[in-house]
Enzyme design. Structure first.
Site, PDB file in Angstrom:
ATOM      1  N   HIS A  52      -6.922   6.971  -2.882  1.00 15.06           N
ATOM      2  CA  HIS A  52      -5.557   6.400  -2.024  1.00 15.06           C
ATOM      3  C   HIS A  52      -5.372   4.944  -1.978  1.00 15.06           C
ATOM      4  O   HIS A  52      -6.310   4.290  -1.062  1.00 15.06           O
ATOM      5  CB  HIS A  52      -5.921   6.973  -0.685  1.00 15.06           C
ATOM      6  N   ARG A 107     -13.806  10.183   3.535  1.00 15.77           N
ATOM      7  CA  ARG A 107     -13.328   8.992   3.867  1.00 15.77           C
ATOM      8  C   ARG A 107     -13.806   8.920   5.278  1.00 15.77           C
ATOM      9  O   ARG A 107     -13.914   7.694   5.639  1.00 15.77           O
ATOM     10  CB  ARG A 107     -11.999   8.957   3.851  1.00 15.77           C
ATOM     11  N   ARG A 112      -7.566   1.590   7.483  1.00 20.18           N
ATOM     12  CA  ARG A 112      -6.252   1.592   6.848  1.00 20.18           C
ATOM     13  C   ARG A 112      -5.990   0.518   5.912  1.00 20.18           C
ATOM     14  O   ARG A 112      -5.631  -0.620   6.115  1.00 20.18           O
ATOM     15  CB  ARG A 112      -5.016   1.466   7.876  1.00 20.18           C
ATOM     16  N   GLU A 116      -1.375   6.047  -6.151  1.00 16.95           N
ATOM     17  CA  GLU A 116      -2.851   6.770  -6.200  1.00 16.95           C
ATOM     18  C   GLU A 116      -3.021   7.729  -7.285  1.00 16.95           C
ATOM     19  O   GLU A 116      -2.278   8.599  -7.388  1.00 16.95           O
ATOM     20  CB  GLU A 116      -2.855   7.554  -4.866  1.00 16.95           C
TER      21      GLU A 116
HETATM   22  O1  TA6 Z   1      -1.332   9.704   0.264  1.00 22.38           O
HETATM   23  C1  TA6 Z   1      -0.031   9.657   1.085  1.00 22.38           C
HETATM   24  C2  TA6 Z   1      -0.302  10.529   2.225  1.00 22.38           C
HETATM   25  O2  TA6 Z   1      -0.834  11.601   2.053  1.00 22.38           O
HETATM   26  C3  TA6 Z   1       1.028  10.472   2.934  1.00 22.38           C
HETATM   27  O3  TA6 Z   1       1.332  11.675   3.478  1.00 22.38           O
HETATM   28  C4  TA6 Z   1       0.612   9.641   4.372  1.00 22.38           C
HETATM   29  O4  TA6 Z   1       0.613  10.458   5.432  1.00 22.38           O
HETATM   30  C5  TA6 Z   1      -0.694   8.885   3.906  1.00 22.38           C
HETATM   31  O5  TA6 Z   1      -1.255   9.722   2.841  1.00 22.38           O
HETATM   32  C6  TA6 Z   1      -1.658   8.587   5.016  1.00 22.38           C
HETATM   33  O6  TA6 Z   1      -2.349   9.738   5.497  1.00 22.38           O
HETATM   34  P1  TA6 Z   1      -3.436   9.338   6.593  1.00 22.38           P
HETATM   35  O7  TA6 Z   1      -3.962  10.623   6.974  1.00 22.38           O
HETATM   36  O8  TA6 Z   1      -4.642   8.465   6.137  1.00 22.38           O
HETATM   37  O9  TA6 Z   1      -2.453   9.019   7.987  1.00 22.38           O
END
Ligand code: TA6
Length: 321
Positions: free
Chosen positions: A175, A97, A75, A279
């Protein structure tokens, strides 16, 4: 790590392990950059990247509860979302990922107008396991480049290597978790008045109102057809991230705010105050590649001092850097 001009300037590429994620610490050669501590860490699991300045401070946010262990992505830093951004037929944000990438020790040259750069290439290809869920052969080359001023550039080249004559279609995002001092003192310039899809409202389409994008609650938006340059102003620290992009028309902006932060096991309760995801992405109009075709998408991040005039941040100066 190599420079674009020669591999003889390799100075440091150290592998270490943090749980089961192999981590490479890349430090720029002294002759290329004065502050040799500016650098990035690369995790082969997910091809994830973190980024530091000359004081060894993280410029990208990494969660205080980040788990450096498969199967989940770390994260923080920059996560690659491919071949699917968000929810869909595959797992959220695709499988790239959650895979181990490999290093290409003999990468091909890319056409570039600057020679003084250090880079490393990571590669991801179809695995037997992935063929069952996404039946396409591809080569994904991720070039991670550190510019002379410490700028971080990610260039993705995805090639359709199918031998069955079939095209494939994908969506994509870098991201990118930016570290911000205080989210309530952050302003984003370059996305105002644009249309966006609101992920909090089933991707309903809206038009951004007002002349400033600031943050006081959860946000999860996909801005469409955005300019190639976006500025993220950290008012508290008087510094600005400048994000430049190419081949990626959309831009996702995300902060989970307090309630969702508490619900995420790998995210500290107060971490949302120090993170903003901006992003470079391609979501609204997926990319289709025929066999033999290649797509390229680039995101570049740099940090500059914010301009601060009479209590007002000046977006024109930030954007013209
Ligand atoms: O990029 C934004 C997003 O798509 C949000 O909707 C949010 O949930 C985030 O990514 C994190 O996603 P993840 O699957 O890594 O928890």
């Amino acid at each position: 790590m190599r420079t674009a001009s020669t591999s003889s300037t390799v100075r440091a590429l150290m592998a270490s392990t943090r749980s089961s994620c192999v981590r490479f610490v890349a430090v720029l050669p002294r002759q290329i950059i004065n502050a040799s501590l500016i650098g990035y860490d690369i995790y082969l699991y997910g091809g994830q990247v973190t980024w530091k300045n000359e004081h060894r401070e993280e410029l990208l946010f990494v969660s205080s509860k980040a788990i450096f262990k498969p199967p989940k992505a770390i994260r923080g830093g920059i996560t690659i979302c491919f071949p699917q951004f968000g929810s869909g037929a595959l797992d959220r944000h695709g499988f790239a990922r959650n895979r181990f990438w490999s290093i290409d020790n003999d990468p091909p040259p890319f056409p570039t107008n600057t020679t003084n750069k250090a880079f490393i290439d990571l590669i991801l290809k179809q695995s037997e396991e992935d063929a069952k869920i996404w039946p396409h052969r591809y080569e994904f080359r991720l070039r991670i480049t550190l510019g002379p001023g410490g700028d971080l550039m990610l260039t993705s080249r995805i090639r359709n290597t199918n031998t069955d004559g079939k095209s494939f279609t994908f969506t994509f995002a870098y991201h990118t978790h930016l570290y911000v001092t205080d989210i309530s003192e952050v302003r984003v310039e370059g996305l105002e008045t644009l249309d966006y899809l609101d992920n909090l409202k089933d991707r309903e389409r809206f038009t951004e109102q007002g002349d400033a994008i600031t943050f006081e609650s959860e946000v999860d938006k996909i801005y469409l057809s955005t300019p190639t340059k976006i500025a993220i102003l950290d008012h508290e620290r008087k510094r600005t991230f400048v994000l430049r992009k190419d081949g990626l028309p959309d831009a996702v902006v995300w902060n989970p705010w307090d309630k969702k932060a508490k619900a995420m096991p790998d995210f500290g309760d107060d971490d949302y105050m120090h993170m903003l995801c901006v992003e470079a992405a391609c979501v609204e109009k997926p990319i289709t590649l025929k066999p033999g075709e290649e797509w390229k998408g680039r995101q570049e991040l740099s940090v500059v001092p914010s301009s601060y005039c009479s209590g007002q941040l000046d977006p024109r100066r930030a954007l013209s850097v």
